[in-house]
Scaffold this motif. Sequence first.
Motif, PDB file in Angstrom:
ATOM      1  N   ARG A 152       0.821  -1.215   0.000  1.00  0.00           N
ATOM      2  CA  ARG A 152       0.000   0.000   0.000  1.00  0.00           C
ATOM      3  C   ARG A 152       0.854   1.264   0.000  1.00  0.00           C
ATOM      4  O   ARG A 152       1.761   1.422   0.822  1.00  0.00           O
ATOM      5  CB  ARG A 152      -0.921   0.001   1.217  1.00  0.00           C
ATOM      6  N   THR A 166      -5.281   5.792  -1.089  1.00  0.00           N
ATOM      7  CA  THR A 166      -4.301   4.709  -1.056  1.00  0.00           C
ATOM      8  C   THR A 166      -4.270   3.989  -2.398  1.00  0.00           C
ATOM      9  O   THR A 166      -5.282   3.878  -3.086  1.00  0.00           O
ATOM     10  CB  THR A 166      -4.621   3.699   0.067  1.00  0.00           C
ATOM     11  N   ASP A 168      -3.380   0.252  -3.569  1.00  0.00           N
ATOM     12  CA  ASP A 168      -3.158  -1.114  -3.080  1.00  0.00           C
ATOM     13  C   ASP A 168      -2.711  -1.983  -4.247  1.00  0.00           C
ATOM     14  O   ASP A 168      -3.471  -2.226  -5.181  1.00  0.00           O
ATOM     15  CB  ASP A 168      -4.434  -1.654  -2.429  1.00  0.00           C
TER      16      ASP A 168
END
Length: 262
Positions: A152, A166, A168
């Motif tokens: 992440r 974020t 991922d």
Amino acid sequence: MRLEYKYLIQNTKLPGFRQDLLPYVDFDKHLPEGKDDYTVRSIYFDNRKLEYYYEKIEGIKVRKKLRIRGYDLVDGKNLIFLEIKKKCDNYIYKNRSPLMFEDLNKLFDCGDVEKFISGKHSNEESVNDGKKFFYHYINKSLRPVILVVYDREAFSCKFDNRLRITFDKNLRYLPFPAVADLYVDDNLNRVTPGYSIIEIKFSRNKPVWLQNIITKYGLSRKSLSKYAMCLDDYSRYNSLGSNIRSAFSNYYHRESPGTSGT
């Protein structure tokens, strides 16, 4: 409570998206020194009928997930969390209870939350959250179903610290782990190679500058559950029903954390 929107993006587009974000965001202050990302590890729990999985697949508006969450690599003193993640329509909130990874097996053996959810990272609320976790664990006969791991990148908005973005990446999983397998890193199965998941978490309206970046890259909001994605990937190559029954039967009969007192 917060809103959480998710988008699937090709990895080839990620550098441009990141560059367009940088005037508006700072890198996560919790990033390890010298690194631009960290590893997130979660063991998801479900029952023999995969109740939580099918609630997601069927689009139930109010639902929950139970998981153990840890970060990066094991060092013997890792702080981890028992989590209940609840979703009410588009809003997300969590019950979170901290403990040391070295105590995880002992906690599942005895269920004594007050003994292990303690120390400088806990309070009365987190102890109660741990008790809620074990209430569902016992009441619904939950067992660990899948370990989900990803890397992440995290950013927070310079103008609103409640806005968090974020990336991922490198989503991978291990089916039917033991709770002690949280830091397993070998022979994991990969999901959606060539793609990453962007998550936007906010409590107010999404700012115009962010929507403009999303539009520029042709992204559309999707219902993405890493738990469901990994279980779907496993089911493409395995008979999910018979393997679930076998895994739960083996769990009950082997000597493993969580079998005593349930």
